[in-house]
Design a protein around this motif. Structure first.
Motif, short mmCIF file in Angstrom:
data_model
loop_
_atom_site.label_atom_id
_atom_site.label_comp_id
_atom_site.label_asym_id
_atom_site.label_seq_id
_atom_site.Cartn_x
_atom_site.Cartn_y
_atom_site.Cartn_z
N ASP A 39 2.88 6.44 -5.52
CA ASP A 39 2.49 6.70 -6.90
C ASP A 39 1.23 7.56 -7.02
OD1 ASP A 39 4.59 5.23 -7.89
OD2 ASP A 39 3.44 3.37 -8.08
N ALA A 40 0.42 7.63 -5.95
CA ALA A 40 -0.88 8.27 -6.05
C ALA A 40 -1.03 9.54 -5.22
CB ALA A 40 -1.98 7.28 -5.62
N TRP B 50 0.83 -1.21 0.00
CA TRP B 50 0.00 0.00 0.00
C TRP B 50 0.86 1.25 0.00
CZ3 TRP B 50 -4.60 0.75 -1.58
CH2 TRP B 50 -5.56 -0.26 -1.50
N ARG C 149 1.88 2.04 -3.44
CA ARG C 149 0.80 2.67 -4.17
C ARG C 149 0.61 4.13 -3.73
NH1 ARG C 149 -4.13 -1.67 -4.30
NH2 ARG C 149 -5.16 0.09 -5.36
N LYS C 150 0.80 4.38 -2.44
CA LYS C 150 0.72 5.75 -1.92
C LYS C 150 1.73 6.64 -2.62
CE LYS C 150 2.09 8.94 1.44
NZ LYS C 150 3.37 9.65 1.60
#
Length: 446
Positions: A36-37, A30, A33-34
Motif C-alpha cells: 500500500d505504501a 508488514w 503495508r508495503k
C-alpha cells in the motif's frame, strides 16, 4: 569462532531458528503495508522484515533467525552491525552528520581516499573520488575516462551488470528486470563477448581475449574508445569467472591503444573473493577501479580510484555530489578496512570458499553444471542433466525451498539459472555447515 560472539557482528545467538512459517504473520502484515505504501516496482526476494542482524544471521519480526548467505548482496561482508563500524559511526554521529565535502570538507573523506589509494592494485600515484552507489561510481568512471582520452565510446561485455542509471542500464546486458521499458538508453556503448569457460567450448583466456579484441577493433575502433569496463568476476551475470589470462590480455591491449581499463569491483571488492580485490588474483592493475557495496558495512558509499593523471583530468567542480563521501559512511569505511585487516578476512573468505565448494561438490547432483567463484563469492549453475541447457525453474525452486527452511540465498545469471552465495565473512563455521546441510536436503527434494 564463538557461536554467540563473532568477529563481524553483535552478540546474537548464531542459530537457525524457525518459530513460524516463512514469512510469518508479522512479516506478512508488514508486506501488506508495503504493497500500500511502496512503489510496485520495488520488489523483494524474501519478504521477511528484519529487526536484528549480525554474525551470520538475520532475525525477523516474528522471531525467526535465518542463516544469511546473501550479505545484502555482498554489502555486509564484515558482518551486519560490525562492532568497529557501529563504534565509528556512533562517534561520528555525535560530532556531525553532514556538511557536503564540496562546501566545507572534513578529514574522513581524505582518510578514505588515502586508504583506497594505498590498498587498490598498483603502486602508481593515485587519486580517489567518493560517491553514493556503485552505479553512480561507474558512471563517473566513464566521465573521467572520456575527459582524459577525449574519446566517447565505451565497451562492456556480455552478461554485464553495472547499475540502474540511464548510462549504466545501457552498459548492463540483462533486459528483465533492469532495462525493460526504460529506454532509450545512452549512446556510444558497445558490447563484446566475455570469457565464459562453462559455455566457451574450451577457449583459453588468451583466445577469448583475442575474440573480444577482434570485435572491439572491428566494431568500435581503438581511436574512438575511451574505456573498457569489466567486472573481474561478473556478479548479476552469474558469478562468471573469466579464464586465466583474459583480463591481463585486455589490460595489455588497452595500455597499448590509449584506452582506459576500468575494473568494476563493486561486488568483488573488499576481501569478498579471497583477495582484497579480484584483480589481485592475476596481478591485473586497472587504470581505474570502482568500489562500493562492501566498502562501508551497509552505509551508502562508493569510490573511483585510479591513476592520478586520469583522475585529475576533469575540471574542478566536474566531479562530486551532495552526499558523496558522507561523513558517517566515511567513518564506517575506515572501520571496515580496519576490520578486514585486523581479522584477516581475506583469509577467512578463502576458507569459506573452500568449505562451500567442497560441500557443494559432494552433493553429486547432475543438475549442477558448474560450481564456480572465488573466496566467499560462490555460485552453482543449474542445468538439465546431461546438457548445458539452463534450468531457471530449478533455481527458483531450490531458492524458495531454502528460504522456507530459513536459509537466505540469491539467484542470478542471464538465464536465471544460477544460485549465488555471498555469506558474511563473519559467519561462524557451524552455521555455514548447517546452511549447506539444508541446501543438500533441498536439492534432494527438489
Amino acid at each position: 569462532m564463538n557461536p554467540t560472539s563473532t568477529a563481524g557482528g553483535p552478540t546474537l545467538p548464531q542459530v537457525r531458528r524457525l518459530v513460524t512459517e516463512i514469512p510469518g504473520p508479522a512479516s506478512r502484515a508488514w508486506q501488506a503495508r508495503k504493497h500500500d505504501a511502496v512503489a510496485a516496482g520495488v520488489g523483494t526476494t524474501l519478504p521477511v522484515y528484519v529487526t536484528a542482524a549480525g554474525g551470520g544471521v538475520l532475525v525477523d519480526a516474528d522471531g525467526n533467525s535465518l542463516i544469511d548467505l546473501g550479505s545484502g548482496i555482498a554489502v555486509t561482508s564484515v558482518g551486519n552491525s560490525a562492532p568497529r563500524v557501529v563504534e565509528a559511526v556512533a562517534e561520528q554521529l555525535s560530532s556531525f552528520t553532514h556538511t557536503c565535502f564540496m562546501v566545507t570538507p572534513y578529514d574522513g573523506y581524505v582518510r578514505v581516499a588515502e586508504a583506497l589509494n594505498r590498498l587498490t592494485p598498483g603502486d602508481h600515484q593515485k587519486r580517489t573520488a567518493l560517491f553514493n552507489s556503485g552505479a553512480e561510481a561507474v558512471e563517473n568512471a566513464v566521465k573521467i575516462a572520456r575527459s582524459h582520452t577525449r574519446k566517447q565510446a565505451v565497451v562492456v561485455f556480455d552478461h554485464a551488470y553495472h547499475g540502474r542509471t540511464n548510462l549504466t542500464m545501457a552498459m548492463t546486458a540483462k533486459n528483465m528486470p533492469y532495462k525493460h521499458g526504460f529506454g532509450p538508453f545512452a549512446a556510444e556503448v558497445y558490447r563484446a563477448p566475455l570469457s565464459y569457460p562453462f559455455r566457451d567450448g574450451g577457449l583459453s583466456g588468451a583466445e577469448a581475449a583475442r575474440r573480444a579484441i577482434d570485435v572491439i577493433e572491428k566494431q568500435v575502433g581503438a581511436e574512438n574508445l575511451a574505456a573498457v569496463v569489466i567486472e573481474p568476476i561478473q556478479g548479476e551475470g552469474g558469478f562468471i569467472v573469466p579464464a586465466d589470462g583474459f583480463l591481463a590480455a585486455l589490460t595489455q591491449w588497452c595500455t597499448a591503444n590509449g584506452v582506459v581499463f576500468v575494473a568494476d569491483e563493486v561486488q568483488t571488492g573488499f576481501a569478498r573473493t579471497g583477495d582484497l580485490f579480484a584483480c589481485d588474483h592475476e596481478g591485473v592493475v586497472p587504470d581505474l577501479i570502482v568500489t562500493a557495496k562492501g566498502i562501508a558495512g551497509g552505509l551508502p558509499l562508493a569510490a573511483v580510484t585510479g591513476r592520478a593523471e586520469i583522475m585529475d583530468a576533469p575540471h574542478v567542480g566536474g566531479l562530486g555530489g551532495t552526499y558523496g563521501g558522507n561523513p558517517l559512511a566515511c567513518a564506517a569505511a575506515l572501520a571496515v578496512i580496519e576490520t578486514i585487516e585486523a581479522e584477516d578476512l581475506v583469509g577467512r573468505a578463502r576458507a569459506i570458499g573452500t568449505t562451500m565448494k567442497e560441500r557443494l561438490a559432494s552433493f553429486g547432483d547432475p543438475r549442477i553444471g558448474e560450481i564456480r567463484g572465488r573466496g566467499a563469492m560462490v555460485a552453482v549453475e543449474l542445468v538439465r542433466p546431461g546438457s548445458t541447457d539452463p534450468d531457471p525453474e530449478l533455481a527458483r525452486t531450490v531458492a524458495a525451498a531454502a528460504h522456507s527452511q530459513g536459509v537466505v540465498v540469491l539467484t542470478c545469471g542471464t538465464y536465471g539459472n544460477v544460485l549465488r552465495f555471498l555469506p558474511p565473512l563473519s559467519i561462524p563455521d557451524h552455521l555455514l555447515a548447517e546452511a549447506l546441510d539444508v541446501l543438500e536436503l533441498v536439492f534432494k527434494d527438489a
